[in-house]
Scaffold this motif. Structure first.
Motif, PDB file in Angstrom:
ATOM      1  N   LEU A   7     -49.406 -23.658  -1.509  1.00 36.31           N
ATOM      2  CA  LEU A   7     -50.650 -23.320  -2.188  1.00 36.31           C
ATOM      3  C   LEU A   7     -51.581 -22.605  -1.220  1.00 36.31           C
ATOM      4  O   LEU A   7     -52.052 -23.196  -0.242  1.00 36.31           O
ATOM      5  CB  LEU A   7     -51.316 -24.593  -2.724  1.00 36.31           C
ATOM      6  N   GLY A   8     -51.824 -21.326  -1.464  1.00 31.91           N
ATOM      7  CA  GLY A   8     -52.711 -20.544  -0.625  1.00 31.91           C
ATOM      8  C   GLY A   8     -53.960 -20.126  -1.357  1.00 31.91           C
ATOM      9  O   GLY A   8     -54.116 -20.375  -2.560  1.00 31.91           O
ATOM     10  N   GLY A   9     -54.838 -19.448  -0.634  1.00 25.84           N
ATOM     11  CA  GLY A   9     -56.086 -19.016  -1.229  1.00 25.84           C
ATOM     12  C   GLY A   9     -55.920 -17.909  -2.244  1.00 25.84           C
ATOM     13  O   GLY A   9     -56.739 -17.770  -3.167  1.00 25.84           O
ATOM     14  N   THR A  10     -54.856 -17.104  -2.107  1.00 29.90           N
ATOM     15  CA  THR A  10     -54.641 -15.999  -3.036  1.00 29.90           C
ATOM     16  C   THR A  10     -53.363 -16.137  -3.855  1.00 29.90           C
ATOM     17  O   THR A  10     -53.262 -15.520  -4.912  1.00 29.90           O
ATOM     18  CB  THR A  10     -54.594 -14.659  -2.280  1.00 29.90           C
ATOM     19  N   LYS A  11     -52.403 -16.926  -3.371  1.00 32.85           N
ATOM     20  CA  LYS A  11     -51.145 -17.036  -4.102  1.00 32.85           C
ATOM     21  C   LYS A  11     -50.596 -18.447  -3.996  1.00 32.85           C
ATOM     22  O   LYS A  11     -50.889 -19.198  -3.069  1.00 32.85           O
ATOM     23  CB  LYS A  11     -50.126 -16.014  -3.582  1.00 32.85           C
ATOM     24  N   ILE A  12     -49.777 -18.801  -4.997  1.00 31.74           N
ATOM     25  CA  ILE A  12     -48.992 -20.029  -4.979  1.00 31.74           C
ATOM     26  C   ILE A  12     -47.537 -19.603  -4.998  1.00 31.74           C
ATOM     27  O   ILE A  12     -47.103 -18.878  -5.896  1.00 31.74           O
ATOM     28  CB  ILE A  12     -49.271 -20.926  -6.193  1.00 31.74           C
ATOM     29  N   GLU A  13     -46.790 -20.022  -4.000  1.00 28.52           N
ATOM     30  CA  GLU A  13     -45.373 -19.679  -3.948  1.00 28.52           C
ATOM     31  C   GLU A  13     -44.538 -20.934  -4.111  1.00 28.52           C
ATOM     32  O   GLU A  13     -44.892 -22.005  -3.598  1.00 28.52           O
ATOM     33  CB  GLU A  13     -45.027 -19.001  -2.624  1.00 28.52           C
ATOM     34  N   GLY A  14     -43.452 -20.815  -4.844  1.00 26.20           N
ATOM     35  CA  GLY A  14     -42.554 -21.937  -5.039  1.00 26.20           C
ATOM     36  C   GLY A  14     -41.123 -21.545  -4.734  1.00 26.20           C
ATOM     37  O   GLY A  14     -40.723 -20.390  -4.930  1.00 26.20           O
ATOM     38  N   ILE A  15     -40.347 -22.513  -4.255  1.00 24.55           N
ATOM     39  CA  ILE A  15     -38.938 -22.270  -3.967  1.00 24.55           C
ATOM     40  C   ILE A  15     -38.149 -23.514  -4.362  1.00 24.55           C
ATOM     41  O   ILE A  15     -38.626 -24.640  -4.198  1.00 24.55           O
ATOM     42  CB  ILE A  15     -38.729 -21.938  -2.473  1.00 24.55           C
ATOM     43  N   ALA A  16     -36.986 -23.304  -4.936  1.00 23.89           N
ATOM     44  CA  ALA A  16     -36.076 -24.400  -5.258  1.00 23.89           C
ATOM     45  C   ALA A  16     -34.880 -24.309  -4.320  1.00 23.89           C
ATOM     46  O   ALA A  16     -34.260 -23.242  -4.201  1.00 23.89           O
ATOM     47  CB  ALA A  16     -35.609 -24.315  -6.715  1.00 23.89           C
ATOM     48  N   LEU A  17     -34.585 -25.415  -3.630  1.00 22.46           N
ATOM     49  CA  LEU A  17     -33.483 -25.453  -2.672  1.00 22.46           C
ATOM     50  C   LEU A  17     -32.410 -26.419  -3.144  1.00 22.46           C
ATOM     51  O   LEU A  17     -32.707 -27.503  -3.658  1.00 22.46           O
ATOM     52  CB  LEU A  17     -33.986 -25.903  -1.294  1.00 22.46           C
ATOM     53  N   SER A  18     -31.176 -26.038  -2.934  1.00 22.69           N
ATOM     54  CA  SER A  18     -30.056 -26.924  -3.206  1.00 22.69           C
ATOM     55  C   SER A  18     -30.003 -28.017  -2.138  1.00 22.69           C
ATOM     56  O   SER A  18     -30.658 -27.912  -1.095  1.00 22.69           O
ATOM     57  CB  SER A  18     -28.755 -26.132  -3.176  1.00 22.69           C
ATOM     58  N   PRO A  19     -29.213 -29.078  -2.343  1.00 21.60           N
ATOM     59  CA  PRO A  19     -29.079 -30.109  -1.312  1.00 21.60           C
ATOM     60  C   PRO A  19     -28.595 -29.548   0.024  1.00 21.60           C
ATOM     61  O   PRO A  19     -28.891 -30.125   1.074  1.00 21.60           O
ATOM     62  CB  PRO A  19     -28.053 -31.075  -1.922  1.00 21.60           C
ATOM     63  N   ALA A  20     -27.871 -28.434  -0.004  1.00 20.84           N
ATOM     64  CA  ALA A  20     -27.407 -27.818   1.232  1.00 20.84           C
ATOM     65  C   ALA A  20     -28.427 -26.843   1.821  1.00 20.84           C
ATOM     66  O   ALA A  20     -28.182 -26.248   2.863  1.00 20.84           O
ATOM     67  CB  ALA A  20     -26.089 -27.079   0.978  1.00 20.84           C
ATOM     68  N   GLY A  21     -29.573 -26.666   1.147  1.00 21.36           N
ATOM     69  CA  GLY A  21     -30.608 -25.790   1.672  1.00 21.36           C
ATOM     70  C   GLY A  21     -30.562 -24.376   1.155  1.00 21.36           C
ATOM     71  O   GLY A  21     -31.367 -23.541   1.577  1.00 21.36           O
ATOM     72  N   GLY A  22     -29.648 -24.063   0.247  1.00 20.88           N
ATOM     73  CA  GLY A  22     -29.589 -22.722  -0.318  1.00 20.88           C
ATOM     74  C   GLY A  22     -30.706 -22.484  -1.312  1.00 20.88           C
ATOM     75  O   GLY A  22     -31.141 -23.402  -2.017  1.00 20.88           O
ATOM     76  N   VAL A  23     -31.177 -21.243  -1.378  1.00 21.38           N
ATOM     77  CA  VAL A  23     -32.262 -20.884  -2.287  1.00 21.38           C
ATOM     78  C   VAL A  23     -31.688 -20.696  -3.686  1.00 21.38           C
ATOM     79  O   VAL A  23     -30.845 -19.832  -3.913  1.00 21.38           O
ATOM     80  CB  VAL A  23     -32.980 -19.606  -1.819  1.00 21.38           C
ATOM     81  N   LEU A  24     -32.179 -21.495  -4.633  1.00 22.22           N
ATOM     82  CA  LEU A  24     -31.733 -21.413  -6.021  1.00 22.22           C
ATOM     83  C   LEU A  24     -32.677 -20.587  -6.884  1.00 22.22           C
ATOM     84  O   LEU A  24     -32.257 -19.953  -7.843  1.00 22.22           O
ATOM     85  CB  LEU A  24     -31.610 -22.824  -6.607  1.00 22.22           C
ATOM     86  N   ALA A  25     -33.964 -20.624  -6.554  1.00 25.33           N
ATOM     87  CA  ALA A  25     -34.960 -19.866  -7.311  1.00 25.33           C
ATOM     88  C   ALA A  25     -36.211 -19.758  -6.453  1.00 25.33           C
ATOM     89  O   ALA A  25     -36.481 -20.616  -5.606  1.00 25.33           O
ATOM     90  CB  ALA A  25     -35.282 -20.553  -8.637  1.00 25.33           C
ATOM     91  N   ARG A  26     -36.971 -18.685  -6.695  1.00 32.31           N
ATOM     92  CA  ARG A  26     -38.202 -18.468  -5.937  1.00 32.31           C
ATOM     93  C   ARG A  26     -39.161 -17.652  -6.802  1.00 32.31           C
ATOM     94  O   ARG A  26     -38.735 -16.718  -7.495  1.00 32.31           O
ATOM     95  CB  ARG A  26     -37.895 -17.726  -4.632  1.00 32.31           C
ATOM     96  N   ASN A  81     -59.821 -24.704   2.635  1.00 33.30           N
ATOM     97  CA  ASN A  81     -60.540 -23.452   2.359  1.00 33.30           C
ATOM     98  C   ASN A  81     -60.307 -22.963   0.929  1.00 33.30           C
ATOM     99  O   ASN A  81     -61.008 -22.065   0.469  1.00 33.30           O
ATOM    100  CB  ASN A  81     -60.234 -22.368   3.402  1.00 33.30           C
ATOM    101  N   THR A  82     -59.359 -23.545   0.217  1.00 32.73           N
ATOM    102  CA  THR A  82     -59.337 -23.445  -1.243  1.00 32.73           C
ATOM    103  C   THR A  82     -60.234 -24.576  -1.720  1.00 32.73           C
ATOM    104  O   THR A  82     -59.792 -25.700  -1.986  1.00 32.73           O
ATOM    105  CB  THR A  82     -57.902 -23.580  -1.786  1.00 32.73           C
ATOM    106  N   THR A  83     -61.528 -24.284  -1.769  1.00 31.66           N
ATOM    107  CA  THR A  83     -62.544 -25.339  -1.867  1.00 31.66           C
ATOM    108  C   THR A  83     -62.499 -26.113  -3.177  1.00 31.66           C
ATOM    109  O   THR A  83     -63.069 -27.201  -3.262  1.00 31.66           O
ATOM    110  CB  THR A  83     -63.950 -24.740  -1.663  1.00 31.66           C
ATOM    111  N   GLU A  84     -61.822 -25.573  -4.188  1.00 36.49           N
ATOM    112  CA  GLU A  84     -61.687 -26.301  -5.454  1.00 36.49           C
ATOM    113  C   GLU A  84     -60.993 -27.661  -5.251  1.00 36.49           C
ATOM    114  O   GLU A  84     -61.166 -28.568  -6.073  1.00 36.49           O
ATOM    115  CB  GLU A  84     -60.887 -25.478  -6.464  1.00 36.49           C
ATOM    116  N   LEU A  85     -60.201 -27.797  -4.184  1.00 39.28           N
ATOM    117  CA  LEU A  85     -59.446 -29.030  -3.966  1.00 39.28           C
ATOM    118  C   LEU A  85     -60.293 -30.137  -3.352  1.00 39.28           C
ATOM    119  O   LEU A  85     -59.947 -31.321  -3.479  1.00 39.28           O
ATOM    120  CB  LEU A  85     -58.256 -28.760  -3.039  1.00 39.28           C
ATOM    121  N   ILE A  86     -61.369 -29.774  -2.668  1.00 40.86           N
ATOM    122  CA  ILE A  86     -62.122 -30.747  -1.875  1.00 40.86           C
ATOM    123  C   ILE A  86     -62.697 -31.851  -2.762  1.00 40.86           C
ATOM    124  O   ILE A  86     -63.289 -31.598  -3.818  1.00 40.86           O
ATOM    125  CB  ILE A  86     -63.238 -30.044  -1.083  1.00 40.86           C
TER     126      ILE A  86
END
Length: 304
Positions: A7-26, A81-86
């Motif tokens: 969770l960043g100030g300008t973007k939210i990035e997500g990633i799904a990893l397999s049990p072996a650490g491979g990227v399944l979705a992003r 600094n994403t002050t909505e969370l405070i």
């Protein structure tokens, strides 16, 4: 399956990893501003899409990196600094929205966890990671362990004053969202770089536009870049004098400026209390994915 959310100030990035650490979705989405509830809803929707895109298989374990920390005194978010969370019980509220337990950590700590594991700091004992983005967050890894700190504020380098300030900087002392003036973050974050250029040139540009103008030799942009690199060098020299890390890894939007890695190390030397300064300053091996990978690894068992 594990899902990491950065969770960043300008973007939210997500990633799904397999049990072996491979990227399944992003996937990456814009961070809603002005509404705490909208941020919760955006993350919940993103997790749902990642689970679907990764092939289902039941609810994933979710780890989230946030630009702040959960106070051990109150259980509420502080220093974001994403002050909505405070002031909110973000972990509790997000868990309710997702109907499962979630794990949270500071985004810079997630970043350094990733880079110290199998990135630019792999095999190093002490790694200092910095995110030069909307803010200036940092994290510390020692012996493969990410330090949290007694009050969960280890690595809050950005909220110390810029060291060795000039008379002009003392007069200028830009305001920081934390309520103080002259914090390192208020000098070296991406928005701070753009604001400094505006104050000195009268021209409002995005950080990337200032860098592009600098690379074309435009005088005001060159001057802004030189001020920035000098300030970043002083701020990082302070870390070398206190922590003496094996490597410093720079992430975030400003960390993509390749000339920093050529210019800042030599500028640090006059401020480091040693006969020599060999501390390498390097870009992240995993680039923009480091923070989100580190968030996924808040759950044990992932293999890089």
């Amino acid at each position: 399956m594990r899902i990491g959310i950065d969770l960043g100030g300008t973007k939210i990035e997500g990633i799904a990893l397999s049990p072996a650490g491979g990227v399944l979705a992003r996937e990456r989405v814009t961070t809603p501003r002005g509404s705490y509830e909208a941020i919760i809803a955006a993350i919940a929707a993103l997790v749902g899409r990642l689970e679907q895109d990764a092939g289902g298989g039941g609810p994933a374990q979710v780890g989230v990196g946030i630009p702040g920390a959960i106070s051990p005194a109150t259980g509420l978010v502080k220093n974001a600094n994403t002050t909505e969370l405070i002031g909110h019980a973000f972990d509790v509220d997000l868990a309710a929205a997702l109907q499962r337990q979630v794990r949270l950590d500071n985004d810079a700590k997630c970043f350094v966890r990733s880079e110290a594991t199998d990135g630019a700091g792999a095999g190093k004992d002490v790694v200092f990671g910095v995110i030069l983005g909307t803010g200036a967050g940092s994290g510390i890894s020692v012996g493969g362990r990410t330090l949290a700190g007694f009050q969960r504020i280890s690595g809050e380098w950005g909220h110390n004053p810029l060291p060795w300030v000039s008379h002009g900087e003392l007069d200028e002392k830009p305001a920081c969202y934390c309520g103080k003036r002259g914090c390192i973050e208020a000098w070296v974050s991406g928005p701070a770089f753009a604001d400094d250029h505006w104050r000195h040139s009268g021209v409002r540009l995005l950080p990337a536009e200032v860098i592009a103008a600098m690379e074309e030799g435009e005088a005001q942009a060159v001057a802004s870049y030189l001020r920035y690199t000098d300030r970043l060098a002083r701020a990082l020299a302070h870390i070398v004098n206190v922590l003496d890390p094996d490597v410093i890894v720079l992430g975030g939007g400003m960390g993509k400026v390749q000339r920093l890695y050529e210019d800042v190390p030599s500028l640090m030397k006059p401020y480091v209390f040693s006969d020599e300064c060999w501390t390498p300053i390097v870009p992240p091996v995993h680039g923009d994915a480091s923070g989100v990978r580190g968030a996924a690894w808040l759950w044990p068992g992932n293999v890089s």
